[in-house]
Scaffold this motif. Structure first.
Motif, PDB file in Angstrom:
ATOM      1  N   UNK A  33       1.299  -0.741   0.121  1.00 16.89           N
ATOM      2  CA  UNK A  33      -0.231   0.008   0.343  1.00 16.89           C
ATOM      3  C   UNK A  33       0.952   1.133   0.213  1.00 16.89           C
ATOM      4  N   UNK A  34       0.637   2.474  -0.643  1.00 17.68           N
ATOM      5  CA  UNK A  34       1.412   3.708  -0.464  1.00 17.68           C
ATOM      6  C   UNK A  34       0.904   3.997   0.668  1.00 17.68           C
ATOM      7  N   UNK A  35       1.518   4.724   1.634  1.00 16.74           N
ATOM      8  CA  UNK A  35       1.873   5.218   2.984  1.00 16.74           C
ATOM      9  C   UNK A  35       0.537   5.671   3.186  1.00 16.74           C
ATOM     10  N   UNK A  36       0.376   6.893   2.062  1.00 18.99           N
ATOM     11  CA  UNK A  36      -0.660   7.688   2.567  1.00 18.99           C
ATOM     12  C   UNK A  36      -2.051   7.160   3.199  1.00 18.99           C
ATOM     13  N   UNK A  37      -2.033   5.880   1.836  1.00 20.47           N
ATOM     14  CA  UNK A  37      -3.201   4.758   2.029  1.00 20.47           C
ATOM     15  C   UNK A  37      -3.317   3.953   3.127  1.00 20.47           C
ATOM     16  N   UNK A  38      -1.790   3.457   3.488  1.00 22.14           N
ATOM     17  CA  UNK A  38      -2.200   2.325   4.053  1.00 22.14           C
ATOM     18  C   UNK A  38      -2.464   3.169   5.822  1.00 22.14           C
ATOM     19  N   UNK A  39      -1.989   4.939   5.653  1.00 19.67           N
ATOM     20  CA  UNK A  39      -2.663   5.327   7.282  1.00 19.67           C
ATOM     21  C   UNK A  39      -3.515   5.379   7.718  1.00 19.67           C
ATOM     22  N   UNK A  40      -4.215   6.047   6.388  1.00 13.03           N
ATOM     23  CA  UNK A  40      -5.852   6.211   6.235  1.00 13.03           C
ATOM     24  C   UNK A  40      -6.383   5.078   6.420  1.00 13.03           C
ATOM     25  N   UNK A  41      -6.202   3.935   5.867  1.00  9.78           N
ATOM     26  CA  UNK A  41      -7.295   2.198   6.200  1.00  9.78           C
ATOM     27  C   UNK A  41      -6.713   2.544   7.719  1.00  9.78           C
ATOM     28  N   UNK A  42      -5.875   1.847   8.406  1.00 11.57           N
ATOM     29  CA  UNK A  42      -5.080   1.814   9.559  1.00 11.57           C
ATOM     30  C   UNK A  42      -6.110   2.507  10.823  1.00 11.57           C
ATOM     31  N   UNK A  43      -5.832   4.418   9.892  1.00 12.18           N
ATOM     32  CA  UNK A  43      -7.085   4.715  10.693  1.00 12.18           C
ATOM     33  C   UNK A  43      -8.072   5.179  11.360  1.00 12.18           C
ATOM     34  N   UNK A  44      -8.925   4.659  10.037  1.00 13.22           N
ATOM     35  CA  UNK A  44     -10.169   3.979  10.038  1.00 13.22           C
ATOM     36  C   UNK A  44     -10.702   5.819   8.772  1.00 13.22           C
ATOM     37  N   UNK A  45     -10.129   6.121   8.252  1.00 11.53           N
ATOM     38  CA  UNK A  45     -10.208   7.870   7.576  1.00 11.53           C
ATOM     39  C   UNK A  45     -10.692   6.971   5.937  1.00 11.53           C
ATOM     40  N   UNK A  46     -12.270   8.279   4.999  1.00  9.72           N
ATOM     41  CA  UNK A  46     -12.296   7.902   4.538  1.00  9.72           C
ATOM     42  C   UNK A  46     -11.087   7.450   2.691  1.00  9.72           C
ATOM     43  N   UNK A  47     -11.274   6.851   2.676  1.00 13.97           N
ATOM     44  CA  UNK A  47     -10.248   7.260   1.005  1.00 13.97           C
ATOM     45  C   UNK A  47     -11.129   7.897   0.215  1.00 13.97           C
ATOM     46  N   UNK A  48     -10.192   8.380  -0.714  1.00 14.63           N
ATOM     47  CA  UNK A  48     -10.723   9.446  -1.563  1.00 14.63           C
ATOM     48  C   UNK A  48     -11.012   8.957  -3.230  1.00 14.63           C
ATOM     49  N   UNK A  49     -12.625   8.789  -3.034  1.00 10.48           N
ATOM     50  CA  UNK A  49     -12.584   7.899  -4.370  1.00 10.48           C
ATOM     51  C   UNK A  49     -13.040   9.064  -5.767  1.00 10.48           C
ATOM     52  N   UNK A  50     -13.065  10.774  -5.587  1.00  7.70           N
ATOM     53  CA  UNK A  50     -13.105  11.219  -7.036  1.00  7.70           C
ATOM     54  C   UNK A  50     -12.900  11.089  -8.041  1.00  7.70           C
ATOM     55  N   UNK A  51     -11.523   9.925  -8.348  1.00  7.86           N
ATOM     56  CA  UNK A  51     -11.301   9.526  -9.144  1.00  7.86           C
ATOM     57  C   UNK A  51     -11.860   8.299  -9.723  1.00  7.86           C
ATOM     58  N   UNK A  52     -12.614   7.132  -9.313  1.00  8.34           N
ATOM     59  CA  UNK A  52     -13.280   6.834  -9.249  1.00  8.34           C
ATOM     60  C   UNK A  52     -12.807   4.982  -9.045  1.00  8.34           C
TER      61      UNK A  52
END
Length: 580
Positions: free
Chosen positions: A510-529
């Motif tokens: 996982x890219x570090x920013x994505x992994x950080x959001x997944x582990x902390x329960x933050x929503x991912x950016x889905x604006x690009x589909x």
């Protein structure tokens, strides 16, 4: 100036606790004082009796040592004993020698006590003869002879008897015996255990106190007789009062003996005063406890219903669930309770209606997420077939078309919220075979499933979401990638069974920013589909499970990892309760 502050109010339980604490402190202090007084008396008595026992045992040790030495010297050096060994029992010289030995041991008996019995045993003649006046009965004499004969044949005779005084049972009567061997002849000293302990029974040990000899195996070899000469009950059959009576036990060992002296001291008069004092204090505590019981009864019948009524009103105002009342004998409170219960029922009906509407809303959201997932899968499959057609891979297209038909059939025929784990894994296997046709040797996969987890229920297409993510971001033409799916069953400490699913790959992770959001329960950016599948899968787990746990990690050697811990579900989709 403000008036005097209002006095603070406390519930009845507060005063009950204070009363019980004060009673407990008084009872504890009385126990401490009483036990300290008894302990002081016991300590002084034990010290006195220890000194007395030491004097007596030192005297017995000296007698034992002298008698043992005298018998050993007589066996080795006395010509009369040698004559008795060589001559016949009816021979004049034998009789003369026996008379001389008898006189010497009679003198020894007068010096150390007539309770001592002395015998000589000649092994070659199997002959046991007393060498001093004896106080044993004929049956005990016969038992002694049998015991001596058996011990001579036993190789442990030296370890058991030589240089040691030990206990022996002759027809139910215990004796203290010492055997001194020399070649084929033996001198035996014998004294009754009760005779040996008699001087200590003259000491004042209290009404229930007694002195006794205890063998090496812990058996009392003397009859339990008090210093007054009265027979005492054995500890196994003693009365309840005797068991509650305080006492002190003094133990003292002999120098060259396998038994020891036990003195049990019971000065009942002083200790009975302590017990009487404790009983008086205990009576006061019982009265205080009865008063507490009356106060608690009043609280239960009068104050508790009022308190419940007030608490339920507070709970209802805060949006909580009120508690039903028990029947009360006070008419006014019972009427108020009935009216309040009717009000609570109406409020419950309104809350249930709101709750059902909320569930319907969540169900609609869940169906929407399912519809959002399915087109995502379809588009990926159609793109794969198109790419293979461009490369004119007709045989591969046939195999892939068959696999895709199975794949789509599973999706379109599966409209339930939960499916068998084994069925979803078979669907994942079909998906991976489709991707292998597309990527050729760019990746391979491994699936390990615990047979016990085959019938576990999971949301459909849950596994395929994460497997598809691994194929999309980990597989490349540059190097071969391994995609792994492992399933196991585990029983938690509380007794509940869970299914553990681990999905890993050897890609970039996982890219570090994505992994950080997944582990902390933050929503991912889905604006690009993108990243829609993972977010939908996480939301489905949160909707369908109360105790589900999903963890995202990057592996140390490279690659991404997803671990899901899912509790068991029933066929209707409800979570199973923990086993007791």
């Amino acid at each position: 100036m403000a008036g005097r502050a209002e006095e603070k109010m406390y519930p009845i339980k507060h005063y009950v606790k204070i009363l019980l604490v004060i009673s407990f402190i008084i009872l504890t202090l009385d126990f401490i004082v009483s036990f300290a007084s008894v302990a002081l008396v016991r300590q002084q008595s034990a010290r006195y009796l220890q000194d007395t026992a030491d004097l007596y045992i030192d005297q017995i040790d000296k007698s034992f040592a002298y008698i043992h030495h005298f018998m050993g010297w007589t066996l080795a050096n006395d010509e009369d004993v040698e004559t008795m060994t060589k001559r016949d029992a009816n021979d004049t010289l034998f009789l003369k020698a026996n008379e001389n030995v008898y006189k010497r041991f009679a003198e020894l008996q007068r010096s150390h006590g007539k309770e001592y019995n002395f015998f000589i045993y000649i092994e070659t003649k199997d002959f046991l003869l007393n060498t001093a006046p004896m106080s044993v009965t004929y049956s005990e004499y016969e038992a002694l002879k049998r015991t001596i004969t058996e011990n001579i044949r036993n190789a442990d005779i030296y370890d058991k008897f030589y240089s040691r005084w030990t206990t022996i049972d002759l027809n139910g009567t215990y004796y203290i015996i010492n055997i001194v061997p020399y070649h084929d002849r033996y001198l035996i000293s014998l004294i009754a255990a009760d005779d040996l302990i008699r001087p200590l029974r003259e000491i004042n040990l209290g009404g229930g106190g007694f002195a006794s000899l205890v063998s090496e195996s812990g058996v009392r070899v003397t009859s339990p007789v008090s210093n007054d000469g009265e027979s005492l009950e054995t500890p196994e059959t003693s009365s309840l009062f005797d068991r509650l009576q305080f006492g002190t036990t003094v133990n003292r060992k002999f120098s060259d003996a396998s038994f020891h002296v036990e003195l049990v001291i019971r000065f009942g008069a002083f200790e009975k005063i302590m017990i009487a004092q404790l009983l008086v204090v205990l009576l006061a505590v019982l009265i205080a406890c009865n008063l507490c019981f009356v106060m608690l009864y009043f609280q239960k019948r009068v104050l508790k219903p009022i308190k419940h009524f007030s608490s339920n009103l507070a709970i209802l105002m805060n949006g909580g669930e009120p508690i039903d009342f028990e029947n009360n004998k006070i008419i006014e409170l019972e009427k108020a309770n009935r009216q309040f219960i009717d009000l609570v029922k109406q409020i419950k009906a309104v809350k249930i209606d709101l709750y059902e509407r909320e569930l319907e809303k969540q169900r609609m959201q869940l169906n929407y997420m399912k519809l959002q997932i399915k087109p995502h899968f379809f588009l990926n499959c159609l793109t794969t077939i198109y790419s293979m057609a461009q490369m004119q891979m007709y045989a591969e297209i046939e195999r892939m078309t068959l696999s895709i038909s199975k794949y789509f059939r599973y999706i379109f025929q599966n409209d339930r919220d939960f499916v068998r784990l084994a069925d979803d894994i078979e669907h994942v296997r079909t998906y991976l075979e489709i991707q292998r046709e597309r990527y050729r040797n760019s990746f391979h996969y491994r699936i390990d499933i615990d047979p016990r987890a085959a019938d576990a229920l999971i949301p459909p297409l849950l596994l395929q979401t994460f497997i598809e993510n691994s194929v999309k971001y980990a597989v490349s033409r540059d190097r071969e990638v391994l995609v792994s799916l492992a399933v196991e069953r585990r029983t938690e400490e509380a007794g509940a069974s869970v299914t553990i699913i681990r999905i890993t790959d050897t890609g970039p992770g996982f890219p570090p920013p994505v992994l950080e959001k997944l582990t902390t329960g933050q929503p991912l950016d889905q604006s690009r589909g993108t990243q829609i599948g993972i977010m939908n899968a996480v939301q489905r787990l949160h909707y369908l499970y109360a105790g589900a746990d999903i963890r995202f990690t990057n592996l140390e050697g490279g690659g991404a990892g997803v671990t899901m811990i899912l509790p068991d579900r029933t066929e209707d989709g409800t979570e199973t309760e923990d086993r007791p």
